[in-house]
Write a protein that holds these residues in place. Structure first.
Motif, PDB file in Angstrom:
ATOM      1  N   SER A 297      55.864  14.606  24.454  1.00 40.74           N
ATOM      2  CA  SER A 297      56.937  15.082  25.332  1.00 40.74           C
ATOM      3  C   SER A 297      58.189  14.215  25.244  1.00 40.74           C
ATOM      4  O   SER A 297      59.149  14.429  25.996  1.00 40.74           O
ATOM      5  CB  SER A 297      56.452  15.112  26.789  1.00 40.74           C
ATOM      6  N   GLN A 298      58.210  13.247  24.339  1.00 41.91           N
ATOM      7  CA  GLN A 298      59.358  12.356  24.228  1.00 41.91           C
ATOM      8  C   GLN A 298      60.648  13.126  23.964  1.00 41.91           C
ATOM      9  O   GLN A 298      60.674  14.073  23.170  1.00 41.91           O
ATOM     10  CB  GLN A 298      59.132  11.332  23.101  1.00 41.91           C
ATOM     11  N   THR A 299      61.709  12.702  24.633  1.00 41.02           N
ATOM     12  CA  THR A 299      63.011  13.350  24.455  1.00 41.02           C
ATOM     13  C   THR A 299      63.631  13.021  23.099  1.00 41.02           C
ATOM     14  O   THR A 299      64.500  13.751  22.624  1.00 41.02           O
ATOM     15  CB  THR A 299      63.975  12.937  25.581  1.00 41.02           C
ATOM     16  N   LEU A 300      63.198  11.927  22.489  1.00 39.75           N
ATOM     17  CA  LEU A 300      63.631  11.604  21.130  1.00 39.75           C
ATOM     18  C   LEU A 300      62.861  12.488  20.158  1.00 39.75           C
ATOM     19  O   LEU A 300      61.634  12.502  20.152  1.00 39.75           O
ATOM     20  CB  LEU A 300      63.371  10.116  20.826  1.00 39.75           C
ATOM     21  N   GLN A 301      63.585  13.235  19.345  1.00 43.30           N
ATOM     22  CA  GLN A 301      62.944  14.224  18.491  1.00 43.30           C
ATOM     23  C   GLN A 301      62.465  13.665  17.152  1.00 43.30           C
ATOM     24  O   GLN A 301      61.437  14.068  16.631  1.00 43.30           O
ATOM     25  CB  GLN A 301      63.915  15.389  18.245  1.00 43.30           C
ATOM     26  N   HIS A 302      63.227  12.750  16.583  1.00 43.81           N
ATOM     27  CA  HIS A 302      62.909  12.265  15.236  1.00 43.81           C
ATOM     28  C   HIS A 302      61.931  11.101  15.315  1.00 43.81           C
ATOM     29  O   HIS A 302      62.289   9.940  15.147  1.00 43.81           O
ATOM     30  CB  HIS A 302      64.191  11.880  14.504  1.00 43.81           C
ATOM     31  N   VAL A 303      60.678  11.454  15.570  1.00 40.80           N
ATOM     32  CA  VAL A 303      59.625  10.456  15.722  1.00 40.80           C
ATOM     33  C   VAL A 303      58.416  10.880  14.912  1.00 40.80           C
ATOM     34  O   VAL A 303      58.078  12.069  14.855  1.00 40.80           O
ATOM     35  CB  VAL A 303      59.180  10.326  17.205  1.00 40.80           C
ATOM     36  N   GLU A 304      57.772   9.920  14.238  1.00 41.44           N
ATOM     37  CA  GLU A 304      56.471  10.203  13.638  1.00 41.44           C
ATOM     38  C   GLU A 304      55.406   9.533  14.504  1.00 41.44           C
ATOM     39  O   GLU A 304      55.604   8.416  15.013  1.00 41.44           O
ATOM     40  CB  GLU A 304      56.398   9.701  12.200  1.00 41.44           C
ATOM     41  N   PHE A 305      54.294  10.210  14.705  1.00 38.08           N
ATOM     42  CA  PHE A 305      53.209   9.723  15.550  1.00 38.08           C
ATOM     43  C   PHE A 305      51.973   9.484  14.685  1.00 38.08           C
ATOM     44  O   PHE A 305      51.507  10.402  13.996  1.00 38.08           O
ATOM     45  CB  PHE A 305      52.866  10.744  16.640  1.00 38.08           C
ATOM     46  N   ILE A 306      51.463   8.276  14.733  1.00 35.05           N
ATOM     47  CA  ILE A 306      50.276   7.924  13.956  1.00 35.05           C
ATOM     48  C   ILE A 306      49.185   7.479  14.923  1.00 35.05           C
ATOM     49  O   ILE A 306      49.323   6.461  15.621  1.00 35.05           O
ATOM     50  CB  ILE A 306      50.581   6.800  12.948  1.00 35.05           C
ATOM     51  N   PHE A 307      48.122   8.259  14.987  1.00 31.38           N
ATOM     52  CA  PHE A 307      46.976   7.930  15.835  1.00 31.38           C
ATOM     53  C   PHE A 307      45.877   7.356  14.946  1.00 31.38           C
ATOM     54  O   PHE A 307      45.447   8.020  13.989  1.00 31.38           O
ATOM     55  CB  PHE A 307      46.462   9.175  16.553  1.00 31.38           C
ATOM     56  N   VAL A 308      45.417   6.173  15.267  1.00 34.53           N
ATOM     57  CA  VAL A 308      44.374   5.532  14.472  1.00 34.53           C
ATOM     58  C   VAL A 308      43.078   5.511  15.274  1.00 34.53           C
ATOM     59  O   VAL A 308      42.960   4.810  16.279  1.00 34.53           O
ATOM     60  CB  VAL A 308      44.773   4.091  14.071  1.00 34.53           C
ATOM     61  N   ASP A 309      42.137   6.308  14.824  1.00 33.04           N
ATOM     62  CA  ASP A 309      40.812   6.376  15.439  1.00 33.04           C
ATOM     63  C   ASP A 309      39.969   5.273  14.805  1.00 33.04           C
ATOM     64  O   ASP A 309      39.570   5.376  13.641  1.00 33.04           O
ATOM     65  CB  ASP A 309      40.201   7.750  15.182  1.00 33.04           C
ATOM     66  N   ASP A 310      39.679   4.226  15.582  1.00 35.06           N
ATOM     67  CA  ASP A 310      38.958   3.074  15.052  1.00 35.06           C
ATOM     68  C   ASP A 310      37.443   3.293  15.126  1.00 35.06           C
ATOM     69  O   ASP A 310      36.717   2.522  15.730  1.00 35.06           O
ATOM     70  CB  ASP A 310      39.359   1.814  15.820  1.00 35.06           C
TER      71      ASP A 310
END
Length: 320
Positions: free
Chosen positions: A17-30
């Motif tokens: 929901s971030q208002t900043l649009q140009h973001v990459e999200f990396i989720f690391v499942d350990d």
């Protein structure tokens, strides 16, 4: 992500929901044994525009938090890096505000205030440095004294600082891995402070790594402290000698926020050479000095009384 299925849904929703649009999200499942990754995937279905910019990667074995951060760093392409732990959450305008601050002031590192979040309420944690024009060395001094926390999760940092100086998190040494921020500060030229609480550090996860204490965890803390002190000594020589003694005091201070006499004795065993600097650290208030001096004189009954009166009763009633 490791054992955060009760929390990661809110974390992911706030991120997407971030208002900043140009973001990459990396989720690391350990190699988490729960449904954390599937929960993130379910939340992502509500944000189809984010899908091209989301990666969910899984370790084949549990490697620990520093390794998870390093995996994320190895995949990241953005100009800046921001870390968010899977059991915490972020205000929806946080990244935009931090990014704008970085652009306006051409900062290598931007840090903000944060909330200590409990079940029914929150405590605002200010990080006001009291200095307008900050550089990396000044930030380090503030971190070593304890005035500004070296937490990894309230700081936006230029990715080039990691890459150009080969700075990574300490694989296998999770307790105190936030000290990596001190190294990053050492190579930072321009630092900016945003006086707004944007991160919620949640205190409800009993499986959180920072809530576990064992001989192995204490060894990890000592390793990270010694590595940090050695790095600072090599880089700055004698410029930070007194500040490093403040740092040692801050490292062992949590041992006194306890009802356990064994923990008090551990305080006396760790870095006794730093005790003579208790009165010199301007960031210590009266109560902090009081319990440290009581520990130094082995008046453990005073520390235990402080713990039950202030921590358990006063703070326990207010923040729960």
């Amino acid at each position: 992500m490791f054992k955060v299925q009760a929390f990661v849904g809110q974390c992911a929703r706030q991120l997407f929901s971030q208002t900043l649009q140009h973001v990459e999200f990396i989720f690391v499942d350990d190699c988490s044994p729960d449904e954390s990754s599937n929960i993130v995937k379910e939340v992502l279905e509500d944000f189809p525009a984010r899908k091209p910019h989301v990666q969910i990667v899984r370790h084949e074995q549990n490697k620990g938090l520093p390794s998870a951060r390093n995996t994320g760093l190895s995949l990241a392409n953005g100009d800046y890096i921001f870390h968010c732990d899977g059991d915490d959450w972020l205000e929806t305008n946080a990244l935009e505000l931090l990014w704008n601050k970085a652009q306006e002031e051409q900062a290598d590192l931007v840090f903000c205030d944060w909330y200590l979040s409990f079940k029914n309420n929150e405590r605002y944690m200010t990080q006001d440095p009291g200095i307008v024009d900050l550089d990396g060395l000044e930030l380090i001094k503030l971190m070593l004294s304890g005035k500004v926390k070296y937490n990894v999760w309230n700081k936006l940092v230029k990715r080039d600082l990691y890459l150009d100086h080969d700075i990574r998190f300490p694989d296998g040494y999770g307790m105190g891995e936030d000290m990596t921020m001190i190294r990053l500060s050492a190579v930072t030229k321009k630092v900016s402070y945003l006086p707004m609480a944007l991160y919620h550090y949640v205190q409800l996860n009993n499986d959180a790594f920072t809530k576990k204490h064992s001989d192995k965890h204490f060894e990890q803390i000592r390793f990270n402290v010694n590595q940090t002190l050695s790095y600072l000594k090599d880089r700055f020589g004698d410029k930070l000698l007194e500040d490093m003694e403040f740092f040692k005091l801050n490292i062992k201070l949590p041992f006194l926020i306890s009802s356990d006499i064994v923990s008090y004795k551990r305080w006396n065993e760790w870095y006794p050479e730093s005790n003579k600097f208790i009165d010199k650290n301007p960031s210590f208030n009266f109560r902090t000095r009081f319990i440290q001096k009581a520990a130094m004189r082995k008046q453990y009954w005073l520390i235990k009384g402080y713990y039950y009166l202030v921590i358990r009763i006063v703070y326990g009633l207010i923040y729960r």
